[in-house]
Design a protein around this motif. Structure first.
Motif, short mmCIF file in Angstrom:
data_model
loop_
_atom_site.label_atom_id
_atom_site.label_comp_id
_atom_site.label_asym_id
_atom_site.label_seq_id
_atom_site.Cartn_x
_atom_site.Cartn_y
_atom_site.Cartn_z
N LYS A 12 -3.74 -2.48 3.74
CA LYS A 12 -2.53 -2.00 3.08
C LYS A 12 -2.52 -0.47 3.16
CE LYS A 12 -1.02 -6.04 1.77
NZ LYS A 12 -1.97 -6.80 2.63
N ASN A 35 4.76 -7.28 10.19
CA ASN A 35 4.90 -5.93 9.65
C ASN A 35 4.76 -4.86 10.72
OD1 ASN A 35 5.21 -6.91 7.03
ND2 ASN A 35 3.02 -6.78 6.57
N ASP A 251 -2.74 -9.46 -1.37
CA ASP A 251 -1.44 -8.97 -0.92
C ASP A 251 -0.50 -8.59 -2.05
OD1 ASP A 251 -1.99 -9.44 1.87
OD2 ASP A 251 -1.72 -11.58 1.49
N LEU A 254 -1.68 -5.26 -5.93
CA LEU A 254 -2.75 -4.64 -5.14
C LEU A 254 -3.69 -3.82 -6.03
CD1 LEU A 254 -3.48 -4.48 -2.10
CD2 LEU A 254 -2.33 -2.26 -2.07
#
Length: 280
Positions: A12, A35, A251, A254
């Protein structure tokens, strides 16, 4: 080269700077393919930089491998472009469906395990592996319902897919625990029947518990630490497979980087113990 038999984390951007400062804290990173299907920009630049120090796994959520219709050619082309650009050490997808015709349902939905579904999925896996020029891994699902039409157990169904297509398997241990709790079967017995010799990567994640009148319903939320029963199942599985690449998925909600790194550290301790026991 395959992924290293050590822990990795789902990447992330919030954790980018901290991962760069301590690249040895985890050995690989995993990203969701969808993504990174844009043409360029910061996401690709960060991925390039991280891949210089870490192995890379790309995990798809949008191919709809289990869908009754044909694969989306445009999506597959974008995926091929992504993999050619970053050359990851691994690519994986889900035993699930998420589209019907032009409708996109934005979820990973369960399938009946029938001969017809098996033929469809094997055809799709063959098409994906041919288009991408690489062996893919297929992940066992977390499920909240079953189908009376099913004529295969999930473990035998996955075994047949791997045998017929040559794909590998991704064992999500939290998914096993979630499904076992929701449907009332024994998670350890499921793992005993799983084709562990085909597993090339393991996923671990946290789940939520929803209290219902008929009993608890577990939701594969990826929003909490890995639960103790899941750690126990994981230790049992890798004692039989040997050390395998193990991803910590987190996910939603966070956490700060030290919390995620500690989860990876716990997996490393278990993997180190397995390596030590096998060396004796």
């Amino acid at each position: 080269m395959p992924l290293p038999p050590h822990p990795g984390v789902g990447f992330k951007p919030d954790h980018y700077a901290q991962i760069l400062r301590a690249p040895g804290a985890v050995r690989f990173i995993e990203v969701h393919a969808e993504n990174y299907m844009g043409a360029g920009g910061a996401p690709h630049a960060m991925l390039d930089r991280l891949h210089a120090d870490h192995a890379l796994s790309v995990h798809g959520v949008g191919l709809s491998i289990g869908g009754a219709g044909p694969l989306d050619r445009d999506h597959l082309a974008r995926l091929k472009t992504l993999l050619a650009r970053h050359r990851p050490e691994s690519f994986s997808e889900h035993l699930a469906w998420s589209s019907h015709g032009a409708a996109w349902l934005n979820d990973l939905l369960p399938l009946p395990y029938t001969d017809q579904t098996l033929e469809t999925i094997c055809t799709h896996v063959d098409q994906v592996q041919t288009a991408l020029g690489t062996r893919m891994l297929l992940e066992n699902p977390a499920t909240y319902l079953t189908f009376p039409e099913s004529t295969w157990s999930e473990t035998d169904f996955l075994r047949q897919i791997a045998r017929r297509t040559g794909c590998g398997l991704l064992l999500d241990v939290n998914n096993v625990f979630v499904s076992a709790t929701n449907h009332g079967f024994d998670a350890r017995a499921y793992l005993s029947a799983f084709p562990l010799d085909q597993v090339a990567e393991i996923h671990l994640a946290g789940h939520e518990v929803e209290a219902l009148p008929e009993g608890p319903l577990l939701i594969d939320s990826h929003s909490r630490p890995v639960a103790d029963p899941v750690w126990s199942l994981y230790a049992w599985a890798v004692s039989r497979t040997g050390p395998l690449p193990t991803l910590i998925e987190w996910d939603n909600d966070l956490p700060d980087w030290p919390v995620l790194r500690a989860e990876a550290g716990r997996a490393e301790t278990i993997l180190h113990g397995v390596s030590h026991d096998r060396a004796l």
